[in-house]
Each structure stands twice: as structure tokens, then as C-alpha cells.
Design a protein around this motif. Structure first.
Motif, short mmCIF file in Angstrom:
data_model
loop_
_atom_site.label_atom_id
_atom_site.label_comp_id
_atom_site.label_asym_id
_atom_site.label_seq_id
_atom_site.Cartn_x
_atom_site.Cartn_y
_atom_site.Cartn_z
N ALA A 170 0.84 -1.20 0.00
CA ALA A 170 0.00 0.00 0.00
C ALA A 170 0.87 1.25 0.00
N THR A 171 0.29 2.33 -0.51
CA THR A 171 1.00 3.61 -0.52
C THR A 171 -0.03 4.74 -0.54
N PHE A 172 0.49 5.97 -0.57
CA PHE A 172 -0.32 7.18 -0.60
C PHE A 172 -0.01 7.96 -1.88
N GLY A 173 -1.01 8.66 -2.43
CA GLY A 173 -0.75 9.49 -3.61
C GLY A 173 -1.95 10.32 -4.00
N GLY A 174 -1.67 11.36 -4.77
CA GLY A 174 -2.73 12.21 -5.29
C GLY A 174 -3.38 11.59 -6.51
N PRO A 175 -4.47 12.18 -6.99
CA PRO A 175 -5.23 11.60 -8.10
C PRO A 175 -4.50 11.62 -9.44
N HIS A 176 -3.41 12.40 -9.56
CA HIS A 176 -2.64 12.43 -10.80
C HIS A 176 -1.20 11.96 -10.58
N GLY A 230 3.18 -9.66 -8.74
CA GLY A 230 2.10 -10.57 -8.39
C GLY A 230 1.47 -10.30 -7.05
N LEU A 231 1.62 -9.07 -6.54
CA LEU A 231 1.04 -8.68 -5.27
C LEU A 231 -0.15 -7.74 -5.50
N LEU A 232 -0.91 -7.49 -4.43
CA LEU A 232 -2.08 -6.63 -4.52
C LEU A 232 -1.68 -5.19 -4.22
N PRO A 233 -1.91 -4.24 -5.14
CA PRO A 233 -1.62 -2.84 -4.87
C PRO A 233 -2.82 -2.14 -4.23
N ILE A 234 -2.55 -1.40 -3.16
CA ILE A 234 -3.57 -0.62 -2.47
C ILE A 234 -3.10 0.83 -2.44
N VAL A 235 -3.97 1.76 -2.82
CA VAL A 235 -3.61 3.17 -2.89
C VAL A 235 -4.56 4.00 -2.05
N VAL A 236 -4.00 4.73 -1.09
CA VAL A 236 -4.76 5.73 -0.35
C VAL A 236 -4.68 7.03 -1.14
N VAL A 237 -5.82 7.49 -1.64
CA VAL A 237 -5.85 8.64 -2.54
C VAL A 237 -6.19 9.91 -1.74
N ARG A 238 -5.40 10.94 -1.95
CA ARG A 238 -5.66 12.22 -1.29
C ARG A 238 -6.97 12.81 -1.78
N GLY A 239 -7.89 13.11 -0.85
CA GLY A 239 -9.18 13.67 -1.22
C GLY A 239 -10.17 12.60 -1.63
N HIS A 277 -13.78 10.37 -6.85
CA HIS A 277 -15.03 10.65 -7.55
C HIS A 277 -15.40 9.50 -8.49
N ALA A 278 -16.66 9.44 -8.84
CA ALA A 278 -17.13 8.39 -9.74
C ALA A 278 -16.37 8.44 -11.07
N GLN A 279 -16.08 9.67 -11.54
CA GLN A 279 -15.29 9.82 -12.76
C GLN A 279 -13.82 9.93 -12.35
N LEU A 280 -13.14 8.80 -12.36
CA LEU A 280 -11.75 8.77 -11.92
C LEU A 280 -10.84 9.52 -12.89
N THR A 281 -9.74 10.05 -12.37
CA THR A 281 -8.73 10.65 -13.24
C THR A 281 -8.10 9.56 -14.10
N PRO A 282 -7.47 9.92 -15.21
CA PRO A 282 -6.81 8.89 -16.04
C PRO A 282 -5.81 8.05 -15.25
N THR A 283 -5.07 8.67 -14.33
CA THR A 283 -4.10 7.92 -13.53
C THR A 283 -4.79 6.89 -12.66
N LEU A 284 -5.89 7.29 -12.01
CA LEU A 284 -6.62 6.35 -11.16
C LEU A 284 -7.39 5.31 -11.97
N GLN A 285 -7.83 5.69 -13.16
CA GLN A 285 -8.47 4.71 -14.04
C GLN A 285 -7.49 3.59 -14.38
N SER A 286 -6.25 3.98 -14.71
CA SER A 286 -5.22 2.97 -15.02
C SER A 286 -4.95 2.10 -13.80
N ALA A 287 -4.86 2.73 -12.63
CA ALA A 287 -4.59 1.97 -11.41
C ALA A 287 -5.70 0.96 -11.15
N ALA A 288 -6.95 1.40 -11.25
CA ALA A 288 -8.08 0.51 -11.00
C ALA A 288 -8.15 -0.62 -12.02
#
Length: 295
Positions: free
Chosen positions: A56-62, A77-86, A89-100
Motif C-alpha cells: 500500500a501507498t499514498f498518492g494524489g489523483p494524478h 504478483g502482489l495486490l496494490p492498495i492506494v490511499v488517494v488524497r481527497g 469521484h465516480a469519474q476517476l482521473t486517467p491515472t486512477l483509471q489505469s490503477a483501478a
């Protein structure tokens, strides 16, 4: 090694005799280019060695860090978990779309709690959901992140023989701290993407570091902001260096600032080496009409 000469717009002045080079970190490690791979390297090794199932880590939406982090964790081969600042939203940023789409689990965090980092409530929430989580500080920081950046600096400096100043851009300060720890770096200029540049490199500095210059982001309105002057500069840089693309948050602003110093006649260093720290995916967080690299 990916070192090449670079032409700054200010060099068109007849009196300019400076030489500028750039280490093309953006060409390294496609899934985690620039400093991202190096900041994550020892963290990922520790997670594997200690047999964690999730990281797991922390990061902004971009965040460039989030993009590289998810790529590397999935490769292992591990599970990535991201704590997103703020809010997420339902419409994720391109960076978060890629992550998801790569399988990352996203946890939104209130900004006040987010600032607490590894001491935050949201971290406790994640640990309640998942029993076996290795935590990477924001930006890949911490001692292991600094060690990875020192390794990177050692490798680069083993091939560099004629440089009067090394220039690095900085966010969390991990890369700058790593370069400052490299015994072959004697002259270092740190260009912060935020305010508070003088707090980036830990004091006291080591004796081998004879010169340490620290500059705040003071031209474009703050972190993540784009000015008309910066955009014009990036377009001119691409015209002069058609094989080089710069990001809009870190390396691009660093070169802009040095170009301004050259124009003002106050950059005294004859041979300067810029470190390109990658981050080109950061353009996904900018309006499309800003993008200067259309064919």
C-alpha cells in the motif's frame, strides 16, 4: 547510460558559452521510469523478502508515484492498495483509471488525515481490511527510497567526469536526499515543485557536498500549475530538442528556471547535468490543449 546534450532557448544569446546535458531517466524502466523505479526498488525487495501479499501507498489523483507503484506491484504478483488524497469521484482521473484497471484497490482519504501518512486513520482502516500489508511512504520515500536514489546517483556519477553542477527536481525530497548522499556529487541544485525547498535536504549536509543550491517553485503559481510562459518554453525546448519530452511538474519547470537564470546572467556553472526524473504520465492530469508534443 542515457546522457545527451541539451539546448536551452537562452543559449541563442551570443554570449552564452554554457554547456548543458541531461540524464534521460525517462528512458529507464518503462513501467516505472525515472526516479520512480529507484525509489521503489528496495521497498519492493523488502515486501517480497518478508512475504507480504499486499503493498500500500499514498498518492494524489494524478500522481506519477501511484502510476509506477501500481505497475511494479502488479508485476510482482502482489495486490496494490492506494490511499488517494481527497475524494475518489465516480469519474476517476486517467491515472486512477489505469490503477483501478490494473487491479489496485483505492481508498479515499480526507486531506487532514492524509497528511498524517503512516499514522493516519485510513491506514488503520486498510490494515483492518487486509491482514498482510507492506506500506510504502508517499512518493516512495523513507530510508529505503533514499537508499534507492543514492544507488541511482552512484551509477550515474560513475560515468560522469566533467560536471560543475547536478540539477534535480524534487517533490517529497527523496531523490534530492539520495543524490546529496552520493559521495561523487560535489555540487547539487535542488528545484522544488513546492514551497519550502530549504527543508528538503536534511542538515547537516555531508562534507563531500561542497555546494547545495535550493530553489522554490516561484514562476508558475505553485504545485501542478501551468503558466503560459512554461508552455511556450516547453514548445521551444521541443523545437530545439525534438527527441526530448519534458513533464510539466518537475523536470520541465527545473529547466525553465535554469533557462531564466542563464538569461539573467546569473548561472555561473559551465557544465550542468540535469536529471530527468520521468513523470511524463503527469500530462494526463493537464487539459489536452496544453500538451505540446503532438506530431
Amino acid at each position: 547510460m542515457y546522457i545527451e546534450s541539451v539546448i536551452l532557448p537562452a543559449m541563442s544569446q551570443s554570449s552564452c558559452t554554457k554547456r548543458f546535458y541531461i540524464y534521460r531517466g525517462d528512458l529507464e524502466h518503462r513501467s516505472a521510469p525515472g526516479n520512480k523505479y529507484h525509489k521503489l526498488k528496495h521497498h519492493m525487495n523488502a515486501a517480497i523478502k518478508q512475504r507480504y501479499q499486499a503493498v500500500a501507498t499514498f498518492g494524489g489523483p494524478h500522481s506519477n508515484h501511484v502510476d509506477a507503484f501500481v505497475n511494479k506491484v502488479v508485476e510482482l504478483g502482489l495486490l496494490p492498495i492506494v490511499v488517494v488524497r481527497g475524494e475518489v469521484h465516480a469519474q476517476l482521473t486517467p491515472t486512477l483509471q489505469s490503477a483501478a484497471s490494473n487491479g489496485a484497490i483505492l481508498f479515499p482519504s480526507q486531506r487532514l488525515d492524509y497528511r498524517k501518512g503512516l499514522a493516519s486513520d485510513v491506514r488503520n482502516t486498510v490494515d483492518q481490511f487486509y491482514d498482510d500489508v507492506y506500506w510504502v511512504p508517499e512518493g516512495g520515500g523513507g530510508g529505503l527510497g533514499v537508499l534507492g536514489c543514492k544507488d541511482w546517483a552512484d551509477t550515474i556519477m560513475s560515468r560522469v567526469t566533467d560536471t560543475d553542477m547536478i540539477c534535480v527536481a524534487s517533490g517529497t525530497g527523496t531523490t534530492a536526499e539520495g543524490f546529496a548522499a552520493c559521495e561523487k556529487v560535489h555540487h547539487l541544485a535542488v528545484f522544488s515543485a513546492l514551497k519550502g525547498a530549504d527543508q528538503i535536504v536534511v542538515r547537516p549536509i555531508k562534507p563531500h557536498l561542497q555546494t547545495l543550491l535550493e530553489f522554490d517553485e516561484c514562476y508558475h503559481g505553485g504545485f501542478g500549475k501551468m503558466s503560459d510562459e512554461l508552455l511556450a518554453f516547453l514548445k521551444k525546448m521541443y523545437e530545439l530538442n525534438p527527441n526530448l519530452q519534458l513533464d510539466p511538474i518537475y523536470t520541465g519547470k527545473m529547466l525553465y528556471q535554469v533557462d531564466q537564470f542563464v538569461r539573467q546572467g546569473c548561472w555561473e556553472y559551465g557544465n550542468t547535468l540535469f536529471i530527468h526524473s520521468g513523470g511524463l504520465q503527469g500530462w494526463r492530469g493537464m487539459p489536452a490543449y496544453y500538451y505540446p508534443y503532438h506530431e
